[in-house]
Design a protein around this motif. Structure first.
Motif, PDB file in Angstrom:
ATOM      1  N   PRO A  69       0.817  -1.217   0.000  1.00 20.61           N
ATOM      2  CA  PRO A  69       0.000   0.000   0.000  1.00 20.61           C
ATOM      3  C   PRO A  69       0.853   1.271   0.000  1.00 20.61           C
ATOM      4  N   TYR A  70       0.376   2.267  -0.720  1.00 22.58           N
ATOM      5  CA  TYR A  70       1.001   3.595  -0.741  1.00 22.58           C
ATOM      6  C   TYR A  70      -0.118   4.593  -0.473  1.00 22.58           C
ATOM      7  N   GLU A  71      -0.172   5.109   0.756  1.00 22.54           N
ATOM      8  CA  GLU A  71      -1.211   6.065   1.115  1.00 22.54           C
ATOM      9  C   GLU A  71      -0.650   7.453   0.886  1.00 22.54           C
ATOM     10  N   LEU A  72      -1.061   8.065  -0.222  1.00 20.84           N
ATOM     11  CA  LEU A  72      -0.491   9.324  -0.675  1.00 20.84           C
ATOM     12  C   LEU A  72      -1.540  10.424  -0.626  1.00 20.84           C
ATOM     13  N   GLU A  73      -1.086  11.660  -0.741  1.00 21.21           N
ATOM     14  CA  GLU A  73      -1.998  12.805  -0.633  1.00 21.21           C
ATOM     15  C   GLU A  73      -3.071  12.796  -1.725  1.00 21.21           C
ATOM     16  N   ARG A  74      -2.679  12.512  -2.952  1.00 22.56           N
ATOM     17  CA  ARG A  74      -3.616  12.570  -4.077  1.00 22.56           C
ATOM     18  C   ARG A  74      -4.503  11.334  -4.181  1.00 22.56           C
ATOM     19  N   ALA A  75      -3.988  10.185  -3.756  1.00 27.14           N
ATOM     20  CA  ALA A  75      -4.767   8.942  -3.847  1.00 27.14           C
ATOM     21  C   ALA A  75      -4.040   7.833  -3.096  1.00 27.14           C
ATOM     22  N   ASN A  76      -4.793   6.823  -2.712  1.00 28.38           N
ATOM     23  CA  ASN A  76      -4.186   5.597  -2.201  1.00 28.38           C
ATOM     24  C   ASN A  76      -3.902   4.713  -3.409  1.00 28.38           C
ATOM     25  N   VAL A  77      -2.675   4.219  -3.480  1.00 26.11           N
ATOM     26  CA  VAL A  77      -2.287   3.335  -4.567  1.00 26.11           C
ATOM     27  C   VAL A  77      -1.937   1.985  -3.953  1.00 26.11           C
ATOM     28  N   TYR A  78      -2.539   0.927  -4.489  1.00 27.25           N
ATOM     29  CA  TYR A  78      -2.279  -0.424  -4.012  1.00 27.25           C
ATOM     30  C   TYR A  78      -1.676  -1.228  -5.154  1.00 27.25           C
ATOM     31  N   HIS A  79      -0.491  -1.758  -4.899  1.00 26.21           N
ATOM     32  CA  HIS A  79       0.243  -2.537  -5.900  1.00 26.21           C
ATOM     33  C   HIS A  79       0.133  -4.005  -5.520  1.00 26.21           C
ATOM     34  N   PHE A  80      -0.548  -4.760  -6.346  1.00 22.13           N
ATOM     35  CA  PHE A  80      -0.740  -6.188  -6.123  1.00 22.13           C
ATOM     36  C   PHE A  80       0.162  -6.980  -7.063  1.00 22.13           C
ATOM     37  N   ASP A  81       0.756  -8.048  -6.535  1.00 24.51           N
ATOM     38  CA  ASP A  81       1.485  -9.007  -7.361  1.00 24.51           C
ATOM     39  C   ASP A  81       0.945 -10.382  -6.999  1.00 24.51           C
ATOM     40  N   LEU A  82       0.167 -10.956  -7.896  1.00 20.66           N
ATOM     41  CA  LEU A  82      -0.512 -12.225  -7.615  1.00 20.66           C
ATOM     42  C   LEU A  82       0.253 -13.439  -8.143  1.00 20.66           C
ATOM     43  N   TYR A  83       1.510 -13.239  -8.544  1.00 24.47           N
ATOM     44  CA  TYR A  83       2.297 -14.311  -9.142  1.00 24.47           C
ATOM     45  C   TYR A  83       2.348 -15.563  -8.268  1.00 24.47           C
ATOM     46  N   ARG A  84       2.534 -15.405  -6.973  1.00 20.40           N
ATOM     47  CA  ARG A  84       2.690 -16.553  -6.074  1.00 20.40           C
ATOM     48  C   ARG A  84       1.376 -16.967  -5.397  1.00 20.40           C
ATOM     49  N   LEU A  85       0.273 -16.388  -5.817  1.00 18.94           N
ATOM     50  CA  LEU A  85      -1.019 -16.719  -5.222  1.00 18.94           C
ATOM     51  C   LEU A  85      -1.361 -18.176  -5.510  1.00 18.94           C
ATOM     52  N   GLY A  86      -1.615 -18.944  -4.456  1.00 18.50           N
ATOM     53  CA  GLY A  86      -1.920 -20.357  -4.633  1.00 18.50           C
ATOM     54  C   GLY A  86      -3.355 -20.602  -5.060  1.00 18.50           C
ATOM     55  N   ASP A  87      -4.278 -19.873  -4.471  1.00 20.76           N
ATOM     56  CA  ASP A  87      -5.698 -20.062  -4.740  1.00 20.76           C
ATOM     57  C   ASP A  87      -6.360 -18.689  -4.718  1.00 20.76           C
ATOM     58  N   PRO A  88      -7.129 -18.319  -5.729  1.00 22.86           N
ATOM     59  CA  PRO A  88      -7.759 -17.003  -5.754  1.00 22.86           C
ATOM     60  C   PRO A  88      -8.613 -16.707  -4.519  1.00 22.86           C
ATOM     61  N   GLU A  89      -9.116 -17.752  -3.881  1.00 18.63           N
ATOM     62  CA  GLU A  89      -9.954 -17.560  -2.701  1.00 18.63           C
ATOM     63  C   GLU A  89      -9.177 -16.914  -1.546  1.00 18.63           C
ATOM     64  N   GLU A  90      -7.848 -17.056  -1.546  1.00 19.87           N
ATOM     65  CA  GLU A  90      -7.015 -16.408  -0.525  1.00 19.87           C
ATOM     66  C   GLU A  90      -7.250 -14.902  -0.520  1.00 19.87           C
ATOM     67  N   LEU A  91      -7.585 -14.334  -1.679  1.00 23.93           N
ATOM     68  CA  LEU A  91      -7.824 -12.901  -1.773  1.00 23.93           C
ATOM     69  C   LEU A  91      -9.029 -12.481  -0.943  1.00 23.93           C
ATOM     70  N   GLU A  92     -10.026 -13.334  -0.880  1.00 23.73           N
ATOM     71  CA  GLU A  92     -11.218 -13.049  -0.078  1.00 23.73           C
ATOM     72  C   GLU A  92     -10.846 -12.964   1.395  1.00 23.73           C
ATOM     73  N   TYR A  93      -9.962 -13.839   1.853  1.00 23.70           N
ATOM     74  CA  TYR A  93      -9.552 -13.859   3.254  1.00 23.70           C
ATOM     75  C   TYR A  93      -8.739 -12.621   3.637  1.00 23.70           C
ATOM     76  N   MET A  94      -8.035 -12.045   2.682  1.00 21.82           N
ATOM     77  CA  MET A  94      -7.252 -10.852   2.990  1.00 21.82           C
ATOM     78  C   MET A  94      -8.062  -9.567   2.826  1.00 21.82           C
TER      79      MET A  94
END
Length: 156
Positions: A69-94
């Motif tokens: 996460p990058y919480e900046l004055e103009r906007a919050n920017v979230y950089h995701f890298d899903l390369y090592r994600l084992g199961d898409p459902e893990e995203l729901e848990y986070m």
């Protein structure tokens, strides 16, 4: 109605600059998908986007943490890298849905691994090698994306 923008990027500086240009055009939140082989410049482009929103520090790939996460004055920017994600459902848990708020900029590397747990993008970007250079193709995938790509084309 899809719009496209293409450009050759001579080096890392040009890739960062392209990210800066995209950041300068985004007026509200946006979801950006990044496609490309390992080393194609996805994180370098993201560095340009994040710095374009005012971040002065390093931008690293969140390969192991999934999101940086990058919480900046103009906007919050979230950089995701899903390369090592084992199961898409893990995203729901986070709590992935919480990141995709109206004003946030979400840049997602390897979006195909996120399945139905991530929203449709505004921009669908592919970075590829062409000899010693890179090529970037930016396709719109929403009305917001069309507006961004049209502004990029006007600047060229």
């Amino acid at each position: 109605m899809t719009r496209s923008f293409e450009s050759h990027l001579n080096d890392e500086v040009a890739t960062v600059t392209m990210g800066n240009q995209v950041a300068a055009i985004i007026e509200q939140g946006a979801v950006i998908y990044l496609h490309g082989d390992l080393g194609a410049g996805k994180t370098t482009f993201t560095r340009g986007v994040v710095q374009g929103f005012g971040h002065a520090g390093k931008v690293k790939s969140p390969t192991y943490t999934l999101v940086e996460p990058y919480e900046l004055e103009r906007a919050n920017v979230y950089h995701f890298d899903l390369y090592r994600l084992g199961d898409p459902e893990e995203l729901e848990y986070m709590g992935i849905r919480d990141y995709f708020s109206a004003n946030a900029i979400c840049v997602v590397e390897w979006p195909e691994k996120g399945g139905e747990f991530i929203p449709v993008p505004d921009l669908d970007i592919t970075l590829s090698y062409v000899g010693n250079e890179r090529k970037i193709v930016i396709n719109s995938a929403s009305d917001r994306g069309v507006a961004i790509v049209e502004k990029l084309n006007k600047k060229q």
